[in-house]
Design a protein around this motif. Structure first.
Motif, PDB file in Angstrom:
ATOM      1  N   PHE A  53      37.686  39.905  35.732  1.00  0.00           N
ATOM      2  CA  PHE A  53      36.609  40.862  36.014  1.00  0.00           C
ATOM      3  C   PHE A  53      37.182  42.256  36.234  1.00  0.00           C
ATOM      4  O   PHE A  53      36.672  43.255  35.714  1.00  0.00           O
ATOM      5  N   SER A  54      38.270  42.326  37.000  1.00  0.00           N
ATOM      6  CA  SER A  54      38.858  43.617  37.339  1.00  0.00           C
ATOM      7  C   SER A  54      39.437  44.321  36.119  1.00  0.00           C
ATOM      8  O   SER A  54      39.488  45.559  36.081  1.00  0.00           O
ATOM      9  N   ALA A  64      39.386  34.602  38.041  1.00  0.00           N
ATOM     10  CA  ALA A  64      38.088  35.228  37.759  1.00  0.00           C
ATOM     11  C   ALA A  64      38.070  36.674  38.236  1.00  0.00           C
ATOM     12  O   ALA A  64      37.566  37.573  37.544  1.00  0.00           O
ATOM     13  N   LEU A  65      38.624  36.913  39.414  1.00  0.00           N
ATOM     14  CA  LEU A  65      38.702  38.283  39.939  1.00  0.00           C
ATOM     15  C   LEU A  65      39.613  39.145  39.072  1.00  0.00           C
ATOM     16  O   LEU A  65      39.297  40.309  38.795  1.00  0.00           O
ATOM     17  N   GLY A  77      35.772  44.790  41.852  1.00  0.00           N
ATOM     18  CA  GLY A  77      37.035  44.064  41.776  1.00  0.00           C
ATOM     19  C   GLY A  77      38.169  44.847  42.391  1.00  0.00           C
ATOM     20  O   GLY A  77      37.964  45.693  43.268  1.00  0.00           O
ATOM     21  N   ASP A 113      42.671  35.093  42.513  1.00  0.00           N
ATOM     22  CA  ASP A 113      41.908  34.213  41.619  1.00  0.00           C
ATOM     23  C   ASP A 113      41.806  34.791  40.204  1.00  0.00           C
ATOM     24  O   ASP A 113      41.645  36.003  40.029  1.00  0.00           O
ATOM     25  N   TYR A 133      36.080  33.893  32.165  1.00  0.00           N
ATOM     26  CA  TYR A 133      36.416  33.981  33.592  1.00  0.00           C
ATOM     27  C   TYR A 133      35.831  35.253  34.196  1.00  0.00           C
ATOM     28  O   TYR A 133      35.326  35.241  35.330  1.00  0.00           O
ATOM     29  N   ALA A 134      35.913  36.354  33.463  1.00  0.00           N
ATOM     30  CA  ALA A 134      35.396  37.626  33.978  1.00  0.00           C
ATOM     31  C   ALA A 134      33.915  37.524  34.313  1.00  0.00           C
ATOM     32  O   ALA A 134      33.456  38.028  35.346  1.00  0.00           O
ATOM     33  N   SER A 143      32.330  34.890  35.136  1.00  0.00           N
ATOM     34  CA  SER A 143      32.064  33.896  36.186  1.00  0.00           C
ATOM     35  C   SER A 143      32.265  34.465  37.579  1.00  0.00           C
ATOM     36  O   SER A 143      31.916  33.825  38.578  1.00  0.00           O
ATOM     37  N   TYR A 144      32.829  35.672  37.667  1.00  0.00           N
ATOM     38  CA  TYR A 144      33.071  36.299  38.970  1.00  0.00           C
ATOM     39  C   TYR A 144      31.738  36.779  39.549  1.00  0.00           C
ATOM     40  O   TYR A 144      30.944  37.431  38.854  1.00  0.00           O
ATOM     41  N   ASN A 145      31.483  36.489  40.819  1.00  0.00           N
ATOM     42  CA  ASN A 145      30.148  36.697  41.390  1.00  0.00           C
ATOM     43  C   ASN A 145      30.025  37.908  42.309  1.00  0.00           C
ATOM     44  O   ASN A 145      29.063  38.002  43.060  1.00  0.00           O
ATOM     45  N   SER A 146      30.971  38.809  42.274  1.00  0.00           N
ATOM     46  CA  SER A 146      30.869  40.008  43.103  1.00  0.00           C
ATOM     47  C   SER A 146      30.655  41.231  42.210  1.00  0.00           C
ATOM     48  O   SER A 146      30.781  41.152  40.990  1.00  0.00           O
TER      49      SER A 146
END
Length: 514
Positions: free
Chosen positions: A452-453, A448-449, A412, A446, A403-404, A406-409
């Motif tokens: 990622f964070s 993913a966020l 976080g 979400d 999931y991490a 897959s985050y597109n930014s």
């Protein structure tokens, strides 16, 4: 007259790890071309002392370019004017390492196959799992199939076997660097991401990534050729009873990093110790652990250093410092928590009234998550992340990491990472991490966020810890090791934050984790 026309020159080939098998391949080419070349071995490079006619030298290098395979350890090559007198030549150790076939051997196999796989391919097409006894143990194969994948995962990790390299981009995101690693003579496992929607039925994997491998011995090469003829480009597989685990390899800024594994690396002659090591376990254990080994092998014993060993599965994840006059001192520990949802939630609720209220609200909103079980055979980061992952509706830490990625930014949100003291030791407080993530989840942030964070905030925690420790010791060397460290989110942010003020040390010629 011939001696006058002969040319003498020196050709230096640099390695991260001067494995004997590469020298043997060059030696075979020298013998075949009947050229006057002596191979001289040194630490991390070899020199070809060439003394022959221009015509034969030209022919040799043409053949070498055509026949010499890629290697993950090869750094570069160039002509030099002479061999420096101060260099100490090493003897050839002739250690036999388990490597893939040479380019010549592969071409011979294409022209002259000896094994009939008709029955095995028939069984695969019928949806069965088959077994092949390879030179490195048993491989169980299946066509991509969710039911068979789950069966294989009950026994071992499932990887991807590629029989048609030309089809790889149809399934996976694969850069030119990834291809170089896959096609190297070491044949490592390379972690690749599925193309969008290519794994939507979860036939290959339950996450968005999979470790991928090309055939690496006579049997699997012939098997791949037979599969390709039948239009089968990919299989999933698991290893059993292997003599050596394949190396897992990644890269950062074009530098290859070996995550773990023994094949093609061991047995290994260590120049410093003048000793042969037969496995990574032996190599690290006899040298006092990963951090201590790196200090020794990277020649950092005489200077201050800070070490970060963060590993998913190890009980020993920690941040440490080394002072030459005092030795290694552990500063920050990662706790080994109880693998129980109820116990962890009670632990969080006990912090204060707000956390107790959060646990109650979380249970009301996500009651099904509280009915799941955790893997009991884990430690350290895996236990913490398995708990958090399950409470986010995921299977485990691997899905959390997926999931991490897959985050597109590029940025976080802040996940709280604090220390708590227990029996005079500083531990990373997993309760604060979980509380922070669960608070965001209650606000419908979400997954993913959130994942990622976590890695972004962990990089900030490492950076802050290093800077705090360094106030007293003024070290310039930061040693990074452990399989969490090579998470691309974490490593890229650590490099950005630390590389201006510190030298980041990541080993290149041996694994960074067990």
């Amino acid at each position: 007259m011939k001696r006058i026309l002969d040319m003498q020159m020196f050709y230096k080939i640099e390695f991260n790890n001067t494995n004997e098998y590469f020298i043997n391949l060059i030696q075979e080419q020298i013998f075949e071309d009947k050229i006057n070349i002596q191979i001289k071995k040194y630490e991390k490079f070899i020199i070809l002392h060439i003394n022959d006619s221009e015509e034969k030298i030209t022919e040799f290098f043409q053949n070498l370019e055509k026949n010499l395979p890629l290697s993950i350890f090869l750094k570069g090559a160039s002509f030099i004017e002479k061999i420096p007198e101060e260099l100490k030549e090493l003897s050839l150790d002739n250690l036999q390492q388990n490597i893939s076939l040479s380019n010549k051997e592969i071409l011979k196999l294409v022209e002259n196959r000896t094994v009939d796989f008709t029955n095995e391919i028939k069984q695969l097409k019928e949806g069965k799992i088959i077994e092949l006894s390879t030179s490195n143990g048993i491989k169980k194969f299946s066509l991509p199939n969710k039911e068979n994948r789950i069966k294989l995962e009950e026994e071992n990790e499932v990887n991807l076997f590629v029989s048609n390299i030309n089809a790889i981009s149809s399934l996976l995101e694969c850069s030119s660097k990834d291809l170089q690693l896959l096609c190297s003579i070491e044949r490592p496992l390379v972690k690749l991401k599925f193309n969008f929607l290519q794994n939507k039925d979860l036939q290959y994997s339950c996450i968005s990534f999979i470790y991928t491998k090309l055939p690496d011995d006579k049997l699997t090469f012939e098997f791949a050729l037979a599969l390709k003829e039948e239009g089968i480009d990919f299989l999933i597989y698991s290893d059993f009873n292997v003599t050596q685990k394949d190396i897992q390899v990644t890269y950062f800024k074009d530098e290859n990093i070996i995550i773990r594994g023994d094949k093609t690396l061991f047995p290994k002659y260590d120049i410093q110790d003048k000793k042969v090591y037969n496995s990574s376990d032996e190599f690290f254990c006899l040298n006092g652990g990963i951090y201590k080994t790196i200090i020794k092998k990277e020649n950092k014993r005489s200077s201050n250093s800070i070490g970060v060993y963060f590993s998913y599965n190890s009980e020993e994840s920690k941040i440490s410092l080394n002072l030459p006059t005092k030795g290694i001192k552990d500063i920050v520990y990662i706790p080994n928590i109880e693998n129980s949802i109820s116990s962890c939630m009670e632990d969080i609720a006990s912090m204060d009234e707000n956390t107790a209220r959060l646990v109650e609200n979380y249970k009301k909103k996500f009651p099904l998550y509280f009915k799941k079980d955790l893997d009991q055979n884990t430690n350290g980061f895996v236990s913490i992340l398995n708990f958090i992952a399950v409470m986010l509706g995921m299977k485990d830490y691997k899905e959390f990491e997926s999931y991490a990625h897959s985050y597109n930014s590029k940025s976080g949100i802040q996940i709280d990472m604090k220390l708590f003291k227990y029996k005079d030791k500083n531990y990373l407080d997993y309760r604060k991490i979980a509380h922070s993530i669960f608070s965001y989840k209650l606000a419908d942030v979400d997954n993913a966020l959130l994942a990622f964070s976590f890695y972004e905030s962990l990089s900030e925690f490492i950076k802050n810890s290093i800077e705090e420790i360094n106030k007293d010791i003024e070290s310039k060397n930061i040693i990074l090791c452990g399989d969490i460290i090579v998470n691309s989110i974490l490593l890229s942010k650590l490099d950005k934050e630390l590389s201006n003020n510190f030298t980041l040390v990541i080993p290149k010629n041996y694994p960074i984790d067990y």
